[in-house]
Design an enzyme around this catalytic site. Structure first.
Site, PDB file in Angstrom:
ATOM      1  N   HIS A 338       0.810  -1.216   0.000  1.00 48.21           N
ATOM      2  CA  HIS A 338       0.000   0.000   0.000  1.00 48.21           C
ATOM      3  C   HIS A 338       0.842   1.265   0.000  1.00 48.21           C
ATOM      4  O   HIS A 338       2.046   1.244   0.229  1.00 48.21           O
ATOM      5  CB  HIS A 338      -1.007  -0.008   1.161  1.00 48.21           C
ATOM      6  CG  HIS A 338      -0.447   0.275   2.506  1.00 48.21           C
ATOM      7  ND1 HIS A 338      -1.087   1.056   3.430  1.00 48.21           N
ATOM      8  CD2 HIS A 338       0.685  -0.120   3.097  1.00 48.21           C
ATOM      9  CE1 HIS A 338      -0.382   1.122   4.526  1.00 48.21           C
ATOM     10  NE2 HIS A 338       0.685   0.427   4.363  1.00 48.21           N
ATOM     11  N   HIS A 369       8.226   4.706   6.416  1.00 44.67           N
ATOM     12  CA  HIS A 369       7.557   4.764   5.124  1.00 44.67           C
ATOM     13  C   HIS A 369       6.713   6.024   5.165  1.00 44.67           C
ATOM     14  O   HIS A 369       5.657   6.068   5.787  1.00 44.67           O
ATOM     15  CB  HIS A 369       6.723   3.495   4.891  1.00 44.67           C
ATOM     16  CG  HIS A 369       7.562   2.253   4.955  1.00 44.67           C
ATOM     17  ND1 HIS A 369       7.236   1.149   5.686  1.00 44.67           N
ATOM     18  CD2 HIS A 369       8.758   1.983   4.379  1.00 44.67           C
ATOM     19  CE1 HIS A 369       8.184   0.231   5.554  1.00 44.67           C
ATOM     20  NE2 HIS A 369       9.121   0.717   4.765  1.00 44.67           N
ATOM     21  N   HIS A 375       5.091   0.609  -0.047  1.00 43.67           N
ATOM     22  CA  HIS A 375       5.758  -0.432   0.733  1.00 43.67           C
ATOM     23  C   HIS A 375       4.828  -1.624   0.896  1.00 43.67           C
ATOM     24  O   HIS A 375       3.700  -1.625   0.413  1.00 43.67           O
ATOM     25  CB  HIS A 375       6.212   0.114   2.089  1.00 43.67           C
ATOM     26  CG  HIS A 375       5.095   0.645   2.930  1.00 43.67           C
ATOM     27  ND1 HIS A 375       4.491   1.855   2.706  1.00 43.67           N
ATOM     28  CD2 HIS A 375       4.442   0.116   4.000  1.00 43.67           C
ATOM     29  CE1 HIS A 375       3.548   2.062   3.594  1.00 43.67           C
ATOM     30  NE2 HIS A 375       3.478   1.026   4.389  1.00 43.67           N
TER      31      HIS A 375
HETATM   32 FE   LIG Z   1       2.108   0.429   5.932  1.00 45.19          FE
END
Ligand SMILES: [Fe+2]
Length: 467
Positions: A338, A369, A375
């Site tokens: 996502h 992230h 990721h």
């Molecule tokens: Fe995540």
């Protein structure tokens, strides 16, 4: 068994409840009855009020505590700035490195030559301390106890996540003993001192500049589960009537100041109120999950949330990935791939994380992230999880990962990006570049040109492909 099995016992007793009104006295009769500020408080004490919210904050969110202490907190010489490069913690977005890449850090080093303050390093942050917006992320590593030293942060609430070593915390409200797999929150302004009773300590800190943490709403889950309010522990009053010099460190707009006073700051004989430090055993988190297919968003693992002004959008969520059963049928069970408008900073307290079969995410390490940075499971995790026979499985039996998730874009300090020398240069290359194509369709396609079974084409202008 519910609750973490700790190696060392907790020597203290507590008052229980999240956001409860607490009252405690270490000398009988020290708490005034029916009023806050008598002309002469009992036992020759001073009354002092600590406000964690504005006076006029609605009752449901109002946080304040009344102290009955030997000497007021104001009795100290003026603060002077500490001249140490690491004590300039940065407070504003323009001081950070803003980069879109996925970032992962090797485990941060232990350092037993310094105290908690000496071993505090700012890794990342967002927002502006002076307007009380945003957060800071720190790594601490120490081995020396703070003796005749205390600190407070005027900048925000400290959420401390120990990864290694127990921490024995003396605060104005009393003592807390916190071990890895427990967390502690020390709200803005409260003076505290950290000792290392089991040797070196190391862990993560989220400093919240905006408001305070609360428990997430439960919605259809009902009135129990996730972190239950009664499992939060607040200290009972404990004081010392010392006349020795005490160094008080103050974190103010990201800089560290100090002064030396001739009495202990831990002289609160009694207190009552709603503004206090508290701890929580993450082993008491009542985890919720899917018992059919797919898995819900990881918001189901939220322990504490610090809401912004936008409903459902947090300045910071503290989320854990605790041991749990996975039983979903026909489901890719690790986290999905996502991209998220929220920024995700992760740490690992112990064990391994089930979305990272390839290693690299290790206890005392971390990853970031950032906003919209793509990721998900690494290539080896994908291959395994998409082919494995789906039986009921208990994951993370001896492991505990956590996430600081924020609606803000998170920037890195010089230390976080370069000086710590822990950034893994090949993170992306090793994790996702090896992902293979499994697609077995034609080289090109268009939904509106796709023939249907009855010979008609898709996309006749009626707004739906499904006819
Ligand atoms: Fe995540």
């Amino acid at each position: 068994m519910v609750g973490t099995k700790f190696e060392t016992p907790d020597p203290y007793s507590y008052q229980i409840g999240f956001n409860s009104y607490h009252a405690t006295e270490a000398v009988r009769g020290a708490l005034p009855i029916g009023q806050n500020s008598p002309q002469k408080p009992a036992h020759g004490l001073y009354a002092e009020k600590l406000s964690g919210t504005s006076f006029t904050t609605p009752r449901s969110d109002n946080k304040q505590t009344w102290f009955y202490r030997i000497i007021p907190g104001a009795a100290h010489p003026e603060f002077k700035p500490e001249h140490n490069e690491y004590y300039s913690f940065k407070s504003r977005t323009e001081n950070f490195h803003m980069i879109p890449n996925q970032i992962r850090w090797d485990p941060f080093d232990l350092d037993d030559s310094v105290t908690f303050i000496g071993g505090l390093r700012m890794l990342a942050g967002a927002g502006d301390i002076t307007t009380k917006t945003g957060l800071g992320i720190y790594i601490y590593a120490a081995g020396k106890s703070m003796e005749n030293e205390a600190m407070y942060s005027a900048d925000g609430d400290f959420l401390i996540v120990p990864q290694h070593g127990d921490i024995d915390i003396q605060t104005e409200m009393g003592y807390l003993y916190v071990r890895p797999q427990e967390i502690v929150v020390i709200p803005r302004g409260i003076r505290f001192s950290i000792r290392c009773p089991t040797g070196p300590i190391r862990g993560y800190i989220l400093e919240l500049y905006s408001g305070h943490f609360s428990l997430p709403e439960l919605g259809p889950i009902g009135s129990n589960c996730l972190a239950n309010p009664r499992d939060f522990d607040a200290p009972v009053a404990a004081y010392e009537d010392g006349d020795e010099d005490y160094t008080i460190y103050c974190k103010f707009d990201g800089r560290l100041f100090s002064t030396v006073q001739n009495h202990s700051p831990f002289d609160v004989v009694a207190w009552h109120g709603t503004y206090y430090p508290y701890k929580y055993d993450l082993g008491k988190f009542n985890t919720i999950g899917s018992v059919s297919f797919d898995h819900p968003d990881p918001s189901i693992y939220t322990v504490l949330t610090a809401p912004s002004d936008r409903p459902g959008t947090a300045i910071a969520d503290f989320v854990i990935f605790p041991p749990r059963w996975l039983v979903q049928e026909d489901t890719f069970r690790p986290a999905w791939y996502h991209r998220n408008t929220m920024s995700e900073f992760m740490g690992l307290i112990c064990g391994s994380y089930d979305a990272k079969e390839g290693g690299g995410f290790q206890p005392a390490g971390a990853s970031l992230h950032n906003t919209m940075s793509a990721h998900g499971p690494d290539a080896s995790t994908y291959e395994k999880a998409s082919n494995v026979e789906l039986k009921p499985t208990k994951v993370s039996t001896r492991s505990l990962a956590f996430m600081f998730e924020s609606s803000m874009m998170i920037g890195l300090t010089d230390w976080g990006l370069n000086e710590c020398k822990k950034v893994q240069q090949a993170y992306n290359k090793e994790s996702w570049v090896p992902l293979k194509k499994h697609f077995n369709g034609p080289k090109q396609g268009r939904a509106d040109l796709l023939p249907l079974n009855n010979g008609k084409k898709n996309g006749n202008g009626n707004g739906s492909e499904f006819r």
